[in-house]
Design an enzyme around this catalytic site. Structure first.
Site, PDB file in Angstrom:
ATOM      1  N   LYS A 299       2.854  13.097  55.146  1.00 26.86           N
ATOM      2  CA  LYS A 299       2.047  11.903  55.230  1.00 26.86           C
ATOM      3  C   LYS A 299       2.031  11.400  53.774  1.00 26.86           C
ATOM      4  O   LYS A 299       1.985  10.162  53.522  1.00 26.86           O
ATOM      5  CB  LYS A 299       0.794  11.913  55.988  1.00 26.86           C
ATOM      6  CG  LYS A 299       0.620  12.390  57.329  1.00 26.86           C
ATOM      7  CD  LYS A 299       1.365  11.085  58.185  1.00 26.86           C
ATOM      8  CE  LYS A 299       1.063  11.224  59.502  1.00 26.86           C
ATOM      9  NZ  LYS A 299       1.437  10.133  60.499  1.00 26.86           N
TER      10      LYS A 299
ATOM     11  N   ALA B 256       2.672  20.968  56.359  1.00 28.22           N
ATOM     12  CA  ALA B 256       3.843  20.075  56.250  1.00 28.22           C
ATOM     13  C   ALA B 256       3.264  18.795  56.927  1.00 28.22           C
ATOM     14  O   ALA B 256       3.827  17.857  56.247  1.00 28.22           O
ATOM     15  CB  ALA B 256       4.819  20.712  57.386  1.00 28.22           C
ATOM     16  N   TYR B 257       2.277  18.929  57.645  1.00 30.53           N
ATOM     17  CA  TYR B 257       1.512  17.463  57.822  1.00 30.53           C
ATOM     18  C   TYR B 257       1.338  16.606  56.662  1.00 30.53           C
ATOM     19  O   TYR B 257       1.641  15.610  56.697  1.00 30.53           O
ATOM     20  CB  TYR B 257       0.585  17.867  58.963  1.00 30.53           C
ATOM     21  CG  TYR B 257      -0.007  16.389  59.600  1.00 30.53           C
ATOM     22  CD1 TYR B 257       0.453  15.761  60.631  1.00 30.53           C
ATOM     23  CD2 TYR B 257      -1.292  16.010  58.742  1.00 30.53           C
ATOM     24  CE1 TYR B 257      -0.187  14.633  61.117  1.00 30.53           C
ATOM     25  CE2 TYR B 257      -1.807  14.740  59.483  1.00 30.53           C
ATOM     26  CZ  TYR B 257      -1.344  14.107  60.735  1.00 30.53           C
ATOM     27  OH  TYR B 257      -1.920  13.087  61.075  1.00 30.53           O
TER      28      TYR B 257
ATOM     29  N   VAL C 125       2.233  17.226  53.762  1.00 30.63           N
ATOM     30  CA  VAL C 125       3.348  16.647  52.839  1.00 30.63           C
ATOM     31  C   VAL C 125       4.244  15.679  53.403  1.00 30.63           C
ATOM     32  O   VAL C 125       4.530  14.535  52.895  1.00 30.63           O
ATOM     33  CB  VAL C 125       4.161  17.802  52.560  1.00 30.63           C
ATOM     34  CG1 VAL C 125       5.662  17.203  51.883  1.00 30.63           C
ATOM     35  CG2 VAL C 125       3.793  18.760  51.700  1.00 30.63           C
TER      36      VAL C 125
ATOM     37  N   ASP D 291      13.178   8.069  70.776  1.00 33.52           N
ATOM     38  CA  ASP D 291      12.634   9.458  70.175  1.00 33.52           C
ATOM     39  C   ASP D 291      12.979   9.236  68.535  1.00 33.52           C
ATOM     40  O   ASP D 291      14.312   9.113  68.080  1.00 33.52           O
ATOM     41  CB  ASP D 291      13.542  10.752  70.716  1.00 33.52           C
ATOM     42  CG  ASP D 291      13.368  12.033  69.937  1.00 33.52           C
ATOM     43  OD1 ASP D 291      12.885  11.854  68.922  1.00 33.52           O
ATOM     44  OD2 ASP D 291      13.806  12.887  70.514  1.00 33.52           O
TER      45      ASP D 291
ATOM     46  N   ASN E 109       4.339   4.601  64.611  1.00 34.77           N
ATOM     47  CA  ASN E 109       3.047   5.441  64.989  1.00 34.77           C
ATOM     48  C   ASN E 109       3.185   6.837  65.426  1.00 34.77           C
ATOM     49  O   ASN E 109       2.683   7.838  65.059  1.00 34.77           O
ATOM     50  CB  ASN E 109       2.037   4.447  66.058  1.00 34.77           C
ATOM     51  CG  ASN E 109       1.389   5.471  66.818  1.00 34.77           C
ATOM     52  OD1 ASN E 109       0.108   5.985  66.454  1.00 34.77           O
ATOM     53  ND2 ASN E 109       1.711   6.155  68.175  1.00 34.77           N
TER      54      ASN E 109
ATOM     55  N   ARG F 269     -10.173  10.635  68.686  1.00 36.31           N
ATOM     56  CA  ARG F 269     -10.328  11.658  69.835  1.00 36.31           C
ATOM     57  C   ARG F 269      -8.868  11.016  70.708  1.00 36.31           C
ATOM     58  O   ARG F 269      -8.860  10.284  71.273  1.00 36.31           O
ATOM     59  CB  ARG F 269     -11.343  11.052  70.983  1.00 36.31           C
ATOM     60  CG  ARG F 269     -12.576  11.693  70.298  1.00 36.31           C
ATOM     61  CD  ARG F 269     -13.711  11.487  71.563  1.00 36.31           C
ATOM     62  NE  ARG F 269     -14.140  10.052  71.857  1.00 36.31           N
ATOM     63  CZ  ARG F 269     -14.813   9.368  70.891  1.00 36.31           C
ATOM     64  NH1 ARG F 269     -15.332   9.662  69.999  1.00 36.31           N
ATOM     65  NH2 ARG F 269     -14.965   8.081  71.160  1.00 36.31           N
ATOM     66  N   THR F 270      -7.897  11.992  70.270  1.00 39.23           N
ATOM     67  CA  THR F 270      -6.518  11.793  71.056  1.00 39.23           C
ATOM     68  C   THR F 270      -6.335  13.432  71.267  1.00 39.23           C
ATOM     69  O   THR F 270      -6.781  14.152  71.014  1.00 39.23           O
ATOM     70  CB  THR F 270      -5.493  11.093  70.403  1.00 39.23           C
ATOM     71  OG1 THR F 270      -5.088  12.055  69.154  1.00 39.23           O
ATOM     72  CG2 THR F 270      -5.961   9.785  69.936  1.00 39.23           C
TER      73      THR F 270
ATOM     74  N   SER G 183      -2.410   9.335  57.410  1.00 38.68           N
ATOM     75  CA  SER G 183      -3.437   9.964  57.593  1.00 38.68           C
ATOM     76  C   SER G 183      -4.178  10.267  56.106  1.00 38.68           C
ATOM     77  O   SER G 183      -3.512  10.220  55.040  1.00 38.68           O
ATOM     78  CB  SER G 183      -2.979  11.348  58.260  1.00 38.68           C
ATOM     79  OG  SER G 183      -4.164  12.429  57.875  1.00 38.68           O
TER      80      SER G 183
HETATM   81  P1  NAP Z   1      -1.084  12.068  70.133  1.00 39.25           P
HETATM   82  O1  NAP Z   1      -1.925  11.602  70.807  1.00 39.25           O
HETATM   83  O2  NAP Z   1      -0.494  13.641  69.566  1.00 39.25           O
HETATM   84  O3  NAP Z   1       0.338  11.254  70.280  1.00 39.25           O
HETATM   85  C1  NAP Z   1       1.499  11.088  69.536  1.00 39.25           C
HETATM   86  C2  NAP Z   1       2.675  10.234  70.052  1.00 39.25           C
HETATM   87  O4  NAP Z   1       3.774  10.467  69.287  1.00 39.25           O
HETATM   88  C3  NAP Z   1       2.937  10.376  71.302  1.00 39.25           C
HETATM   89  O5  NAP Z   1       3.265   9.225  71.967  1.00 39.25           O
HETATM   90  C4  NAP Z   1       4.117  11.218  71.311  1.00 39.25           C
HETATM   91  O6  NAP Z   1       5.161  11.267  72.327  1.00 39.25           O
HETATM   92  C5  NAP Z   1       4.688  10.563  70.100  1.00 39.25           C
HETATM   93  N1  NAP Z   1       5.822  11.318  69.690  1.00 39.25           N
HETATM   94  C6  NAP Z   1       5.901  12.605  68.957  1.00 39.25           C
HETATM   95  N2  NAP Z   1       6.938  12.958  68.592  1.00 39.25           N
HETATM   96  C7  NAP Z   1       7.994  11.882  68.705  1.00 39.25           C
HETATM   97  C8  NAP Z   1       9.229  11.572  68.547  1.00 39.25           C
HETATM   98  N3  NAP Z   1      10.289  12.475  68.169  1.00 39.25           N
HETATM   99  N4  NAP Z   1       9.840  10.401  68.941  1.00 39.25           N
HETATM  100  C9  NAP Z   1       9.018   9.489  69.492  1.00 39.25           C
HETATM  101  N5  NAP Z   1       7.733   9.795  69.773  1.00 39.25           N
HETATM  102  C10 NAP Z   1       7.087  10.813  69.535  1.00 39.25           C
HETATM  103  O7  NAP Z   1      -1.409  11.569  68.610  1.00 39.25           O
HETATM  104  P2  NAP Z   1      -2.299  10.370  67.954  1.00 39.25           P
HETATM  105  O8  NAP Z   1      -3.596  10.977  67.555  1.00 39.25           O
HETATM  106  O9  NAP Z   1      -2.358   9.276  68.877  1.00 39.25           O
HETATM  107  O10 NAP Z   1      -1.376  10.033  66.650  1.00 39.25           O
HETATM  108  C11 NAP Z   1      -0.685   8.992  66.374  1.00 39.25           C
HETATM  109  C12 NAP Z   1      -0.653   8.847  64.743  1.00 39.25           C
HETATM  110  O11 NAP Z   1      -1.705   8.732  64.153  1.00 39.25           O
HETATM  111  C13 NAP Z   1       0.367   9.718  64.326  1.00 39.25           C
HETATM  112  O12 NAP Z   1       1.145   9.338  63.390  1.00 39.25           O
HETATM  113  C14 NAP Z   1      -0.772  10.877  63.562  1.00 39.25           C
HETATM  114  O13 NAP Z   1      -0.329  11.607  62.693  1.00 39.25           O
HETATM  115  C15 NAP Z   1      -1.743   9.687  63.185  1.00 39.25           C
HETATM  116  N6  NAP Z   1      -2.984  10.163  63.013  1.00 39.25           N
HETATM  117  C16 NAP Z   1      -3.933  10.521  63.899  1.00 39.25           C
HETATM  118  C17 NAP Z   1      -5.142  11.104  63.768  1.00 39.25           C
HETATM  119  C18 NAP Z   1      -6.092  11.542  64.724  1.00 39.25           C
HETATM  120  O14 NAP Z   1      -7.193  11.998  64.513  1.00 39.25           O
HETATM  121  N7  NAP Z   1      -5.587  11.478  65.875  1.00 39.25           N
HETATM  122  C19 NAP Z   1      -5.754  11.080  62.290  1.00 39.25           C
HETATM  123  C20 NAP Z   1      -4.780  10.601  61.454  1.00 39.25           C
HETATM  124  C21 NAP Z   1      -3.400   9.999  61.796  1.00 39.25           C
HETATM  125  P3  NAP Z   1       5.043  12.381  73.597  1.00 39.25           P
HETATM  126  O15 NAP Z   1       4.006  11.829  74.557  1.00 39.25           O
HETATM  127  O16 NAP Z   1       6.375  12.265  74.434  1.00 39.25           O
HETATM  128  O17 NAP Z   1       4.673  13.559  73.120  1.00 39.25           O
END
Ligand code: NAP
Length: 263
Positions: free
Chosen positions: A188, A183-184, A186, A59, A86, A220-221, A132
């Site tokens: 990043k 907040a997001y 800021v 965490d 990540n 797509r997540t 991001s």
């Molecule tokens: P996601 O599907 O929401 O997955 C987020 C991951 O981060 C999950 O494994 C989550 O764990 C973990 N997490 C959250 N808080 C945590 C903590 N305190 N300690 C450890 N793990 C934690 O998001 P994603 O789309 O894969 O995003 C991954 C990265 O890409 C992020 O940094 C996001 O800002 C960035 N990003 C994503 C997009 C997009 O379009 N998807 C675009 C730009 C940037 P849990 O399963 O336990 O919640």
């Protein structure tokens, strides 16, 4: 010796795909997950594909969890080669609580994890921040842009700026102080600035470690939603590319699609 990569938030989304792609390139992957059951299930699925993966509780908002991971890695692997920051959150709404949590996970999380793991990183190691396009510095006021973009910005100055954002939101003066109501964004912007700060700190280190940030695009997540144009596979490509940069690669940059981000 097999290279070791640590990925935070490796249990789903882009992080899981980064684990898969690094595993396919022959690295041993430490899949960090704040939920042990979900982390074990994700690691087991990758192991079934023949990849070398171990789940570890992580965490990034909990200093003890980060310290425990560092101790385990030191004892069991001696050193590591890649850290991919990540893990991230995008919370609904905007208030002091959202600001505090978002900065804590998205900015202080990578700072905590990287600071704790850096002593273990072997020569030619790679640090990757998953950022991001919303981390565009132009969304803060000109004076804040100047402070965040200073060529000699220090870690302490950057930490103070991120704390100031949280306290400005709490005090209801963030707009007057030049911050956007996201907040997001800021978090990043801070993460991109941190990438530069760490790169400068590493300059005198002698291990030739490279630290860069990657924007995955809109993916797509669970965070990106079902209508995003990119698959997790596509989103993982630039972070993985930065994790495997050859010697003499870029240092302190922000990249998208394997090219310097234009903002
Ligand atoms: P996601 O599907 O929401 O997955 C987020 C991951 O981060 C999950 O494994 C989550 O764990 C973990 N997490 C959250 N808080 C945590 C903590 N305190 N300690 C450890 N793990 C934690 O998001 P994603 O789309 O894969 O995003 C991954 C990265 O890409 C992020 O940094 C996001 O800002 C960035 N990003 C994503 C997009 C997009 O379009 N998807 C675009 C730009 C940037 P849990 O399963 O336990 O919640």
């Amino acid at each position: 010796m097999r290279r070791v990569a640590v990925v935070s938030g490796g249990n789903r989304g882009i992080g899981l795909e980064i684990c898969r792609q690094l595993g396919r390139r022959g690295l041993h992957v430490v899949l960090g997950s704040r939920d042990e059951v979900r982390g074990s299930a994700a690691a087991a699925a990758l192991a079934e594909q023949g990849l070398s993966v171990e789940p570890r509780r992580l965490d990034v908002s909990d200093e003890r969890s980060v310290e425990e991971l560092a101790r385990t890695l030191a004892a069991e692997h001696g050193g590591i080669d890649v850290v991919v920051n990540n893990a991230g959150i995008a919370m609904q709404g905007f208030d002091a609580e959202v600001a505090r949590n978002t900065i804590d996970v998205n900015f202080f999380g990578p700072l905590r994890l990287t600071s704790e793991l850096l002593p273990l990183v072997r020569p030619e190691g790679r640090i990757v921040m998953v950022t991001s396009g919303l981390g565009d510095r132009r969304s803060v006021s000109k004076p804040l842009q100047a402070q965040l973009g200073k060529a000699d910005l220090t870690r302490d100055e950057l930490v103070q700026l991120m704390r100031k954002f949280v306290s400005d939101v709490s005090a209801g003066r963030h707009t007057a102080e030049g911050w956007p109501s996201s907040a997001y964004a800021v978090s990043k912007i801070g993460l991109n600035a941190l990438t530069g700060v760490l790169a400068r700190e590493l300059a005198g280190d002698g291990r030739e470690i490279l630290c860069n940030a990657a924007c995955p695009g809109w993916v797509r997540t669970d965070m990106g939603g079902a209508h995003a144009p990119r698959s997790a596979e596509e989103g993982a490509e630039t972070p993985v590319w930065l994790a495997l940069l050859p010697s003499g690669g870029p240092q302190g940059g922000v990249f998208r699609d394997k090219a310097p981000a234009r903002w």
